[in-house]
Design a protein around this motif. Structure first.
Motif, mmCIF file in Angstrom:
data_model
loop_
_atom_site.group_PDB
_atom_site.id
_atom_site.type_symbol
_atom_site.label_atom_id
_atom_site.label_comp_id
_atom_site.label_asym_id
_atom_site.label_seq_id
_atom_site.Cartn_x
_atom_site.Cartn_y
_atom_site.Cartn_z
ATOM 1 N N GLY A 623 50.586 23.121 56.356
ATOM 2 C CA GLY A 623 51.053 24.462 56.674
ATOM 3 C C GLY A 623 51.172 25.313 55.428
ATOM 4 N N TRP A 624 51.458 26.598 55.615
ATOM 5 C CA TRP A 624 51.495 27.554 54.511
ATOM 6 C C TRP A 624 52.852 28.229 54.445
ATOM 7 C CZ3 TRP A 624 47.097 27.540 51.601
ATOM 8 C CH2 TRP A 624 45.972 26.963 52.199
ATOM 9 N N THR A 625 53.295 28.479 53.233
ATOM 10 C CA THR A 625 54.535 29.224 53.026
ATOM 11 C C THR A 625 54.320 30.269 51.945
ATOM 12 O OG1 THR A 625 56.886 29.059 52.476
ATOM 13 C CG2 THR A 625 55.407 27.587 51.304
ATOM 14 N N ASN A 626 55.061 31.370 52.065
ATOM 15 C CA ASN A 626 55.011 32.416 51.048
ATOM 16 C C ASN A 626 56.213 32.358 50.115
ATOM 17 O OD1 ASN A 626 53.613 33.998 53.706
ATOM 18 N ND2 ASN A 626 52.525 34.083 51.761
ATOM 19 N N GLN A 627 56.950 31.249 50.179
ATOM 20 C CA GLN A 627 58.062 31.041 49.261
ATOM 21 C C GLN A 627 57.546 30.457 47.948
ATOM 22 O OE1 GLN A 627 60.521 29.339 53.064
ATOM 23 N NE2 GLN A 627 61.319 28.784 51.053
ATOM 24 N N PRO A 628 58.060 30.900 46.805
ATOM 25 C CA PRO A 628 57.661 30.279 45.535
ATOM 26 C C PRO A 628 58.152 28.836 45.478
ATOM 27 C CG PRO A 628 59.461 31.833 45.198
ATOM 28 C CD PRO A 628 59.022 32.000 46.616
ATOM 29 N N VAL A 629 57.324 27.941 44.983
ATOM 30 C CA VAL A 629 57.692 26.520 44.926
ATOM 31 C C VAL A 629 58.111 26.096 43.524
ATOM 32 C CG1 VAL A 629 56.267 25.908 46.899
ATOM 33 C CG2 VAL A 629 55.262 25.870 44.611
ATOM 34 N N VAL A 630 57.855 26.942 42.528
ATOM 35 C CA VAL A 630 58.283 26.684 41.149
ATOM 36 C C VAL A 630 58.996 27.932 40.646
ATOM 37 C CG1 VAL A 630 57.484 26.338 38.780
ATOM 38 C CG2 VAL A 630 56.500 24.981 40.617
ATOM 39 N N ASP A 631 60.117 27.740 39.954
ATOM 40 C CA ASP A 631 60.901 28.847 39.421
ATOM 41 C C ASP A 631 60.278 29.304 38.106
ATOM 42 O OD1 ASP A 631 62.752 30.654 38.559
ATOM 43 O OD2 ASP A 631 64.479 29.318 38.693
ATOM 44 N N ALA A 632 59.567 30.437 38.132
ATOM 45 C CA ALA A 632 58.895 30.962 36.948
ATOM 46 C C ALA A 632 59.217 32.444 36.789
ATOM 47 C CB ALA A 632 57.384 30.756 37.049
ATOM 48 N N ALA A 633 59.460 32.867 35.549
ATOM 49 C CA ALA A 633 59.797 34.266 35.277
ATOM 50 C C ALA A 633 59.135 34.706 33.983
ATOM 51 C CB ALA A 633 61.307 34.448 35.178
ATOM 52 N N VAL A 634 58.746 35.989 33.937
ATOM 53 C CA VAL A 634 58.093 36.568 32.759
ATOM 54 C C VAL A 634 59.049 37.538 32.095
ATOM 55 C CG1 VAL A 634 56.179 37.993 31.926
ATOM 56 C CG2 VAL A 634 55.787 36.307 33.721
ATOM 57 N N GLN A 635 59.120 37.471 30.782
ATOM 58 C CA GLN A 635 59.934 38.403 29.996
ATOM 59 C C GLN A 635 59.032 39.083 28.967
ATOM 60 O OE1 GLN A 635 62.678 35.439 28.622
ATOM 61 N NE2 GLN A 635 64.246 35.999 30.115
ATOM 62 N N PRO A 636 59.278 40.331 28.594
ATOM 63 C CA PRO A 636 60.496 41.102 28.846
ATOM 64 C C PRO A 636 60.404 42.029 30.037
ATOM 65 C CG PRO A 636 59.189 42.193 27.178
ATOM 66 C CD PRO A 636 58.423 40.981 27.587
ATOM 67 N N GLU A 637 59.296 42.040 30.760
ATOM 68 C CA GLU A 637 59.070 43.047 31.790
ATOM 69 C C GLU A 637 59.710 42.670 33.123
ATOM 70 O OE1 GLU A 637 57.466 45.897 31.461
ATOM 71 O OE2 GLU A 637 56.761 45.664 29.405
ATOM 72 N N ASN A 638 60.092 43.699 33.902
ATOM 73 C CA ASN A 638 60.405 43.475 35.306
ATOM 74 C C ASN A 638 59.111 43.110 36.014
ATOM 75 O OD1 ASN A 638 63.131 44.111 35.029
ATOM 76 N ND2 ASN A 638 62.701 46.315 35.224
ATOM 77 N N ALA A 639 59.194 42.220 36.970
ATOM 78 C CA ALA A 639 57.975 41.700 37.570
ATOM 79 C C ALA A 639 58.020 41.785 39.087
ATOM 80 C CB ALA A 639 57.752 40.254 37.141
ATOM 81 N N LYS A 640 56.843 41.972 39.652
ATOM 82 C CA LYS A 640 56.648 41.891 41.097
ATOM 83 C C LYS A 640 55.931 40.573 41.370
ATOM 84 C CE LYS A 640 54.139 44.057 44.918
ATOM 85 N NZ LYS A 640 53.196 45.146 45.297
ATOM 86 N N THR A 641 56.502 39.780 42.281
ATOM 87 C CA THR A 641 55.994 38.422 42.495
ATOM 88 C C THR A 641 55.390 38.273 43.887
ATOM 89 O OG1 THR A 641 57.683 37.532 41.014
ATOM 90 C CG2 THR A 641 56.592 35.975 42.485
ATOM 91 N N ASP A 642 54.252 37.578 43.946
ATOM 92 C CA ASP A 642 53.610 37.216 45.211
ATOM 93 C C ASP A 642 53.292 35.728 45.140
ATOM 94 O OD1 ASP A 642 51.215 36.752 47.083
ATOM 95 O OD2 ASP A 642 51.879 38.752 47.649
ATOM 96 N N SER A 643 53.610 34.986 46.207
ATOM 97 C CA SER A 643 53.430 33.531 46.193
ATOM 98 C C SER A 643 52.760 33.053 47.469
ATOM 99 C CB SER A 643 54.778 32.816 46.045
ATOM 100 O OG SER A 643 55.456 33.225 44.895
ATOM 101 N N ILE A 644 52.027 31.961 47.326
ATOM 102 C CA ILE A 644 51.481 31.258 48.486
ATOM 103 C C ILE A 644 51.386 29.784 48.113
ATOM 104 C CG2 ILE A 644 49.089 31.694 47.767
ATOM 105 C CD1 ILE A 644 48.327 31.664 50.742
ATOM 106 N N ALA A 645 51.768 28.903 49.048
ATOM 107 C CA ALA A 645 51.739 27.471 48.780
ATOM 108 C C ALA A 645 51.260 26.722 50.015
ATOM 109 C CB ALA A 645 53.108 26.963 48.354
ATOM 110 N N LEU A 646 50.514 25.662 49.751
ATOM 111 C CA LEU A 646 50.050 24.747 50.787
ATOM 112 C C LEU A 646 50.992 23.551 50.808
ATOM 113 C CD1 LEU A 646 47.888 23.644 52.785
ATOM 114 C CD2 LEU A 646 46.629 22.810 50.792
ATOM 115 N N VAL A 647 51.606 23.294 51.957
ATOM 116 C CA VAL A 647 52.566 22.199 52.116
ATOM 117 C C VAL A 647 51.950 21.156 53.034
ATOM 118 C CG1 VAL A 647 54.897 21.558 52.848
ATOM 119 C CG2 VAL A 647 54.486 23.805 51.831
ATOM 120 N N THR A 648 51.949 19.902 52.599
ATOM 121 C CA THR A 648 51.311 18.863 53.400
ATOM 122 C C THR A 648 52.127 17.583 53.371
ATOM 123 O OG1 THR A 648 49.274 17.561 53.718
ATOM 124 C CG2 THR A 648 49.897 18.092 51.457
ATOM 125 N N SER A 649 52.004 16.815 54.434
ATOM 126 C CA SER A 649 52.697 15.534 54.519
ATOM 127 C C SER A 649 51.958 14.628 55.486
ATOM 128 C CB SER A 649 54.140 15.730 54.992
ATOM 129 O OG SER A 649 54.784 14.482 55.175
#
Length: 790
Positions: A623-649
């Motif tokens: 299945g697919w989720t739009n939640q970020p799976v890793v906590d990552a941040a860029v400095q010094p700028e404010n950022a707009k984030t888009d995420s997609i992840a494939l989840v499988t089991s």
């Protein structure tokens, strides 16, 4: 004479000016302080390392001058001509006369003979030393050994080539060689603990061994009379609960081909206990000598004696016996060599470039825009200026209009991209059904303006920049600093409107799992699946072979009914001819014709990280989720984030009420048991000259007794070679013709009594006599039967 002096003076002056200009143009120029700072460098484990995972580079810096404060860095990623891509570093402060030792973890794939270590102070190199060591390729079986004697496991370095065709290297270790993070142990293929005081390690090191094992490591616990001291805090991982030390008079179960049995002239000391999990592989009477069980994605092998104890340690058959033992215990994963894990996530790299926020406007809009521009700049202006009798103004108006148009296009693009950093993360989550998950991700970020940027990735694991061929300097412009709970990657002098990427591999706890209640009955897989993860999932697919069921969405805590038909006799033959990963992509995502979607690219991760052999019949949910799976941040700028992840089991299938069960292709481990000629491992099979090759298929199931009804077998070859086949008869101890054991590739339960050993092994030999090398694929096996507890 005066002319000659003038020429020399001019030449000297020009040379001095050139040197001054060159020095100012290269702010990172090397300025070695000879004799002031001395650097000593050791790589890997006493100079030995494998090009997989993180490798320790231990730097000893001795300061013979004034106090120094700067960065110790390892320059890696050599692009030739002393051009390097990444510096892995740690800040240091060294007082006058002091010596400091620092360990820097570096990806083994990025180390080579030109890698160097340097102490940097204010962007100047004040001391420099080469990194040298013995590098082993990723397909080497590297075995770390923690033992009282450095020679304890030397026999493992002499495993026979017919079952271990690649290099095997045993590496004696000391407590200081054990890292404090499981992610830093990936350099090792296997770890042996034997007659070793485990309490000489600190809590972080012991936890690192535990985490490494659960994430796929292979751990051997031994020691005989010293077993409890060896197992220590890791005793709960052992398949055997040891309660005493005893002795045996014979080791009759330990045998090796073409070798005399072990001759004991005195009682042999062993540890003794009861099996608490897994399977006993060899025993002496009621005493388990060897037992194995799974821990997470890894396995733990228990050995009841001290591996350095004589006469077993020098027994001529020790290497052959342990070859058979390791294949029984750890299976094909020992020969499942792969390149660096970061080389196997190219689908995430490609998808990370497909940032929706950077989507180019439709071509039709460009055509309309330039059509209007051409109409204005051409006939409209011409007729207006001709009516005003100002045709000469065309030489000014048209260029001005072009300039304004260019500025407008640039401004429109800048407005679309915004003023901040655009982060795009693609991820692949493999749930392990114990609340943990292995997570791979690639985080890319687009910068609106030039400058220096820092990407911080939280959590333990391995994080490294994605290297670009056109970015390299003598002193790298990418700097990575790994800490216990995060990794910081600095990108210096980043060009405006450009993208940088970082790849991450982590094991994350408390992710949750899928809870399934599935069983085969009357040609159908039925039951329910419940999303017990923290992810809100969309566009799910449950699939097994060519059969699939789509689910639009599944929120955390929600359940779905499963109803999938199946045919045990229909092997998943397509799995070796076309991508089974595409079977897991919902139909509406396969229909895009004009461009590939992120989902179409990322789904290939199922192929890149799948187990050795065909797994296309394994029941799996994607299945697919739009939640970020890793906590990552860029400095010094404010950022707009888009995420997609494939989840499988993988989904567990339980026996039906009457005990009936079907184990699909991919369930059972298939290992190379031997060959009469050298073979070439091709991942999904082997290539060999005229001769034979033997496979062992382990049909045993941990903690269960399987009564076989039917064994379904499918054999194949990429070059369509017809191999002669024989099946080993465990009662007669000889090979029989294939047709005697199988009828139309099906073995019935009555014949399984002869051709499946008491410990669940099916052995098949393939042979050809053709003049050139031919390919034989790893056989596909599925089993139908009934199970009961042991």
């Amino acid at each position: 004479m005066k002319t000659a002096k003038c020429k020399r003076w001019l030449l000297s002056t020009c040379t001095l000016l050139l040197l001054l200009v060159w020095g100012h143009a290269h702010p990172g120029a090397i300025a070695l302080a000879e004799g002031t700072i001395q650097l000593g460098v050791s790589v890997g484990i006493d100079g030995v390392y494998r090009e997989e995972g993180l490798v320790p580079v231990v730097v000893t810096a001795t300061n013979g001058g004034t106090d120094v404060e700067g960065d110790l860095m390892v320059a890696t990623g050599n692009r030739g001509n002393n051009q390097y891509s990444v510096a892995y570093y740690q800040p240091v402060s060294i007082a006058k006369g002091a010596t400091k030792q620092v360990t820097i973890m570096v990806p083994g794939s990025e180390l080579d003979s030109s890698t160097y270590v340097a102490l940097m102070e204010k962007d100047k190199i004040v001391a420099k030393a080469p990194v040298s060591g013995r590098r082993y390729s990723y397909d080497t079986l590297m075995i770390g050994v923690l033992a009282q004697s450095a020679d304890t496991a030397n026999f493992l370095g002499m495993l026979p080539k017919d079952t271990f065709p690649n290099d095997v290297k045993t590496v004696p270790m000391k407590p200081e060689h054990v890292p404090t993070s499981g992610a830093q142990m990936q350099m090792l293929s296997m770890l042996v603990l034997n007659n070793f005081a485990l309490d000489s390690l600190n809590e972080q090191q012991i936890q690192a061994i535990r985490d490494w094992t659960k994430s796929g490591g292979k751990l051997v616990l031994a020691g005989g009379a010293q077993y409890r001291k060896t197992a220590g805090a890791l005793a709960d991982l052992s398949p055997v609960e040891v309660n005493q030390v005893t002795s045996v008079k014979t080791l009759a179960s330990m045998k090796a081909e073409k070798t005399n049995p072990i001759g004991l002239t005195a009682p042999f000391t062993v540890s003794s206990g009861t099996l608490k999990a897994g399977n006993v592989l060899y025993s002496e009477g009621a005493i388990p000598l060897f037992a194995v069980h799974s821990v997470g994605e890894g396995k733990v092998l228990y050995a009841a004696y001290d591996l350095a104890e004589e006469p077993v340690a020098s027994w001529a058959g020790n290497g052959r016996f342990w070859s058979d033992l390791l294949l029984k215990a750890f299976g094909s994963s020992l020969n499942d060599y792969k390149s660096s894990s970061f080389d196997r996530i190219w689908p995430l790299h490609d998808a990370a470039d497909m940032n929706p926020a950077l989507k180019i406007p439709e071509v039709s809009w460009f055509a309309l825009f330039f059509g209007v521009y051409a109409l204005i700049a051409g006939p409209i202006l011409f007729f207006i200026l001709r009516a005003w009798r100002k045709q000469s103004y065309m030489w000014v108006v048209v260029p001005s209009l072009s300039l304004l148009t260019g500025i407008g296009i640039f401004s429109f693009g800048a407005m679309q991209r915004g003023e901040g950093v655009l982060i795009h993360q693609t991820g692949f989550v493999q749930l392990q059904n114990d609340g943990q998950a292995k997570v791979n991700s690639v985080t890319s970020f687009f910068v609106p303006s030039s400058g220096d940027y820092r990407l911080t990735v939280k959590g333990q694991g391995q994080t490294q920049p994605v290297l670009e061929r056109n970015r390299a300097n003598e002193i790298p412009k990418i700097w990575a600093f790994a800490q216990s709970d995060q990794t910081e990657v600095q990108f210096r002098d980043v060009e405006f409107w450009s993208t940088r990427k970082v790849a991450t591999e982590q094991t994350i706890s408390d992710v949750g799992s899928f809870e399934s209640n599935l069983s085969y009955s009357e040609g159908t897989l039925k039951g329910t699946v419940t999303n017990k993860t923290k992810f809100a999932l969309r566009d799910l697919t449950i699939f097994s072979g060519s059969q699939l069921q789509e689910i639009p969405e599944l929120a955390p805590g929600a359940s779905a009914e499963v109803n999938l038909p199946f045919q045990p006799s229909a092997q998943a033959r397509f799995g070796h001819r076309q991508s089974y990963a595409m079977q897991a992509l919902p139909a509406h995502m396969r229909s895009f014709q004009n461009e590939r979607t992120r989902e179409q690219v990322m789904i290939e991760m199922l192929e890149m990280t799948g187990r050795r052999g065909n797994q296309s019949e394994i029941v799996r949910i994607v299945g697919w989720t739009n939640q970020p799976v890793v906590d990552a941040a860029v400095q010094p700028e404010n950022a707009k984030t888009d995420s997609i992840a494939l989840v499988t089991s993988e989904l567990k299938v339980q026996p039906s009420k009457d005990g009936h069960v079907y184990y699909p292709t991919g369930t059972f481990d298939v290992t190379l048991a031997g060959s009469s000629v050298p073979v070439v491992d091709e991942g999904d099979g082997y290539r060999l000259e005229a001769g034979d090759i033997t496979f062992d298929i382990n049909l045993s199931q941990e903690g269960k007794k399987l009564a076989i009804t039917n064994v379904y077998l499918y054999t194949w070859s990429d070059d369509n070679t017809t191999f002669a086949k024989e099946v080993y008869n465990w009662k007669t101890k000889a090979y029989d013709l294939y047709e005697k054991a199988f009828n139309n590739n099906v073995m019935t339960g009555d014949k399984a009594a002869d051709y499946v050993s008491a410990d669940g092994m099916l052995r098949i030999k393939f042979a050809h006599q053709l003049p050139d090398q031919r390919h034989i694929g790893i056989p596909n096996v599925s089993v139908e039967g009934k199970v009961s507890p042991l």
